[in-house]
Enzyme design. Structure first.
Site, mmCIF file in Angstrom:
data_model
loop_
_atom_site.group_PDB
_atom_site.id
_atom_site.type_symbol
_atom_site.label_atom_id
_atom_site.label_comp_id
_atom_site.label_asym_id
_atom_site.label_seq_id
_atom_site.Cartn_x
_atom_site.Cartn_y
_atom_site.Cartn_z
ATOM 1 N N GLY A 22 0.792 -1.225 0.000
ATOM 2 C CA GLY A 22 0.000 0.000 0.000
ATOM 3 C C GLY A 22 0.820 1.269 0.000
ATOM 4 O O GLY A 22 1.832 1.394 -0.694
ATOM 5 N N TYR A 229 -10.043 4.363 15.267
ATOM 6 C CA TYR A 229 -9.100 4.895 14.275
ATOM 7 C C TYR A 229 -9.059 6.422 14.364
ATOM 8 O O TYR A 229 -7.994 7.035 14.376
ATOM 9 C CB TYR A 229 -9.524 4.452 12.877
ATOM 10 C CG TYR A 229 -8.552 4.815 11.782
ATOM 11 C CD1 TYR A 229 -7.484 3.983 11.471
ATOM 12 C CD2 TYR A 229 -8.706 5.981 11.039
ATOM 13 C CE1 TYR A 229 -6.592 4.302 10.461
ATOM 14 C CE2 TYR A 229 -7.826 6.315 10.036
ATOM 15 C CZ TYR A 229 -6.769 5.470 9.740
ATOM 16 O OH TYR A 229 -5.878 5.801 8.739
ATOM 17 N N THR A 262 -6.755 1.365 -0.370
ATOM 18 C CA THR A 262 -5.897 0.425 0.355
ATOM 19 C C THR A 262 -6.777 -0.608 1.054
ATOM 20 O O THR A 262 -8.005 -0.557 0.963
ATOM 21 C CB THR A 262 -5.047 1.145 1.420
ATOM 22 O OG1 THR A 262 -5.927 1.691 2.413
ATOM 23 C CG2 THR A 262 -4.200 2.251 0.815
#
Length: 305
Positions: A22, A229, A262
């Site tokens: 990625g 996140y 990704t």
């Protein structure tokens, strides 16, 4: 694997976490293309070694693989010993390794055709609807995306200080912007870099997990969807600013690469890994004496809010 890598005293040395795929792999490729000797790190030795061979096959010789699990203190220490013995310094650290902190309800390698006709907002909406957020995922998200990044950074600080122009680039996200946290008190604390401490940051993250387990995220003003996140990236942004204040001799910045296709985004997104990495590398290679303690969105300086 490193025997044929040459590096003179003026060669810049970079270490990239999560470099086997990625954005991380592309950051390694682009830095090497700019004449930087790159230490590509990855948790999985086989995948990391294969990534280095892939880059060497296209003519990029000055790339070395070294295993690194950013949640394992002994793995971090081994990397530091290697860098110290081999190079005696580190010029650039790119903290790229990260996880989504969620369980995905769709295949991670979904074909691009799935998103044909969708705009940015529609893809983002699709992505957040196709994940589940268990507490174990949230804990792992904080452990890797914040604590792991911090521990690697602290461990290599002496090597960065041995450079004439040490740089740290923490790969961030628009998901880490403070406006996504509706809790005014938390938002203010993360903004108050003059008074925020490592200990207080830890307490805020503990409180987030406590509220997560109590199913009280919305009630307490924490962000929803990819919540761990978002909180981890907001914490990394704050930590980066704190570190920049503590170490004015270094360049410490955050870089949002853009909405990139990704595994974390389940192949949704509007940019390729190459395009996203270019936005990170631009920050890593800013002119000497450039800005520090800043946030860059797709290569341009922007607000943390």
């Amino acid at each position: 694997m490193e025997g044929d890598v040459s590096s003179g005293p003026n060669t810049r040395i970079a270490a990239v976490t999560g470099g086997n795929k990625g954005i991380g792999l592309e950051v390694c490729r682009q830095l090497a293309s700019h004449g930087v000797t790159v230490v590509l790190t990855a948790r999985d030795e086989t995948r990391g070694a294969e990534a280095v061979e892939k880059l060497r096959a296209v003519g990029l010789a000055d790339i070395i693989f070294h295993q690194l699990d950013i949640t394992d203190p002994s793995s971090i220490a081994t990397l530091v010993d290697f860098l110290k013995t081999r190079f005696g310094k580190l010029d650039i650290l790119v903290n790229n390794a990260a996880v989504g902190g969620v369980e995905y309800l769709q295949e991670l390698d979904a074909s691009e055709e799935k998103f044909a006709g969708m705009d940015f907002d529609e893809m983002l909406e699709w992505m957040v609807k196709n994940v589940r957020e268990p507490i174990d995922g949230a804990k792992e998200g904080l452990q890797i995306n914040y604590y792991g990044t911090k521990h690697v950074t602290e461990a290599v600080l002496p090597l960065l200080q041995s450079s004439s122009d040490g740089r740290i680039v923490n790969v961030s996200s628009i998901f880490g912007l403070l406006r996504l946290i509706s809790n005014e008190e938390v938002r203010q604390e993360l903004s108050d870099i003059d008074n925020l401490t490592d200990e207080r940051l830890n307490e805020l993250l503990d409180k987030f997990l406590e509220d997560f387990e109590a199913d009280a995220l919305e009630a307490r003003g924490w962000p929803a969807k990819f919540s761990a996140y978002k909180v981890a990236k907001a914490a990394i942004n704050a930590y980066s600013r704190m570190l920049a204040r503590r170490h004015p001799e270094l360049r410490v910045n955050c870089a949002h690469p853009g909405y990139v296709r990704t595994e974390i985004t389940m192949s949704s997104g509007v940019l390729t890994p190459e395009e996203g990495a270019r936005n990170v590398v631009k920050v890593a290679l800013l002119p000497d004496g450039g800005p520090t303690g800043k946030y860059f969105a797709e290569g341009e300086e922007a607000s943390f809010v």
